[in-house]
Design an enzyme around this catalytic site. Sequence first.
Site, PDB file in Angstrom:
ATOM      1  N   LYS A 166     -30.117  13.237   5.649  1.00  0.00           N
ATOM      2  CA  LYS A 166     -31.521  12.815   5.635  1.00  0.00           C
ATOM      3  C   LYS A 166     -32.009  12.548   7.067  1.00  0.00           C
ATOM      4  O   LYS A 166     -32.913  13.211   7.545  1.00  0.00           O
ATOM      5  CB  LYS A 166     -31.684  11.533   4.807  1.00  0.00           C
ATOM      6  CG  LYS A 166     -30.877  11.481   3.519  1.00  0.00           C
ATOM      7  CD  LYS A 166     -31.478  12.278   2.402  1.00  0.00           C
ATOM      8  CE  LYS A 166     -30.764  11.982   1.095  1.00  0.00           C
ATOM      9  NZ  LYS A 166     -31.307  12.714  -0.043  1.00  0.00           N
ATOM     10  N   TRP A 216     -30.076   6.998  -8.077  1.00  0.00           N
ATOM     11  CA  TRP A 216     -28.802   6.953  -7.356  1.00  0.00           C
ATOM     12  C   TRP A 216     -28.083   5.630  -7.577  1.00  0.00           C
ATOM     13  O   TRP A 216     -26.848   5.592  -7.673  1.00  0.00           O
ATOM     14  CB  TRP A 216     -29.021   7.238  -5.878  1.00  0.00           C
ATOM     15  CG  TRP A 216     -29.440   8.661  -5.659  1.00  0.00           C
ATOM     16  CD1 TRP A 216     -30.677   9.119  -5.314  1.00  0.00           C
ATOM     17  CD2 TRP A 216     -28.618   9.829  -5.837  1.00  0.00           C
ATOM     18  NE1 TRP A 216     -30.675  10.499  -5.253  1.00  0.00           N
ATOM     19  CE2 TRP A 216     -29.431  10.958  -5.574  1.00  0.00           C
ATOM     20  CE3 TRP A 216     -27.278  10.020  -6.182  1.00  0.00           C
ATOM     21  CZ2 TRP A 216     -28.943  12.262  -5.645  1.00  0.00           C
ATOM     22  CZ3 TRP A 216     -26.796  11.316  -6.264  1.00  0.00           C
ATOM     23  CH2 TRP A 216     -27.619  12.419  -5.998  1.00  0.00           C
ATOM     24  N   ASP A 250     -26.075   1.400  -0.266  1.00  0.00           N
ATOM     25  CA  ASP A 250     -26.246   2.837  -0.090  1.00  0.00           C
ATOM     26  C   ASP A 250     -27.537   3.004   0.699  1.00  0.00           C
ATOM     27  O   ASP A 250     -28.626   2.789   0.189  1.00  0.00           O
ATOM     28  CB  ASP A 250     -26.336   3.525  -1.449  1.00  0.00           C
ATOM     29  CG  ASP A 250     -26.561   5.035  -1.338  1.00  0.00           C
ATOM     30  OD1 ASP A 250     -26.780   5.522  -0.210  1.00  0.00           O
ATOM     31  OD2 ASP A 250     -26.527   5.703  -2.379  1.00  0.00           O
TER      32      ASP A 250
END
Length: 363
Positions: free
Chosen positions: A199, A100, A175
């Site tokens: 999440k 990511w 992030d």
Amino acid sequence: MTIYNFSAGPAVLPKKVLEKAQAEFLNYNHSGMSVMELSHRSKEFDDIIQDAEALLRELMQIPDNYKVLFLQGGASTQFSMLPLNLAKGKKAYYVVAGSWGKKAYTEAVKLSQTIDFEPVLLATSEDSNFDHIPAIPEDGIDPEAAYVHVTTNNTIEGTSLYDLPDTKGVPIVADMSSNILAVNYNVSDFGMIYAGAQKNIGPAGVTIVIIREDLLNNEPALSSMLDYRIQADNHSLYNTPPTFGIYMAKLVFEHVKELGGVAQMEKVNRQKSGLLYDFIDQSDFYSSPVKQATDRSVANIPFVTPNTDLDKAFNQAADEAGFKNIKGHRSVGGMRASLYNAFPIEGVEALLAFMKDFEEEHQ
């Protein structure tokens, strides 16, 4: 058969939260309407989004000089919004410690072809398949740079950044999609935090942005929808927000507060992940691809057996036994147990018993 959901996202939600949402589904707060039917301009929804922000501020101890935004487009949209708003005419540093982080850097490089800024790869562990958090050089960072971008938890590879680099005043942008509310970070150490909700916060569709006010852009961004200042000035209501997702996030925030807050969540998460790591470490059959124990994630725990055929057999048997979505990401294979806040410790204990039986059968 008991089902345990190890999905990396969308992920398990607290049963108590789901039951409350179910009870209120047809008639929210005596309104005669479902939350999904409420106008985002109504008093009922205004109370929801204000309560959600207040709860998140309390849980993360967010200072008053930070704005909290509830946006759409997932964390991936932030890969573009971030340089569009913060980096014009400047350098922007990227630490790439996982897939990511690489996507965030790749998007920045793509944007730099049309937007005047310079993305710089500050550190990466890609040459070893992201099996560790790379050393982050602190000398040589341009003090006028827009930011240093990090990913605090690498969902696919199972590593986490716990100790932040000293960037000499250059804002750190994180992030935090897969370990927000699971690890107790100090918000004031960051210039900006962003996270997809799916999440630890709620269903897919909401993106949390926590941004220091002095970093809000003074010049208009390419698009109003991609403009942090416009979103902040409109209190996340520039257009119709993901109302049901924000409502679910509010319920999760209430639940986390009831359980003792983020510090307590981290304590429980370290207990859950510790059980699995200890089992893997003492096993001659299972192993962790993470090179250094200090880099291990408490949220996502990858592991493998001695060969890919056994990995395949494990995943099939685990699925049949009720351990769902434990197969590793397609880019790395193996297995991955995602132990987010809502995942019960009983599920870890059941997995360990299954792993022990599988090892004895195939050793």
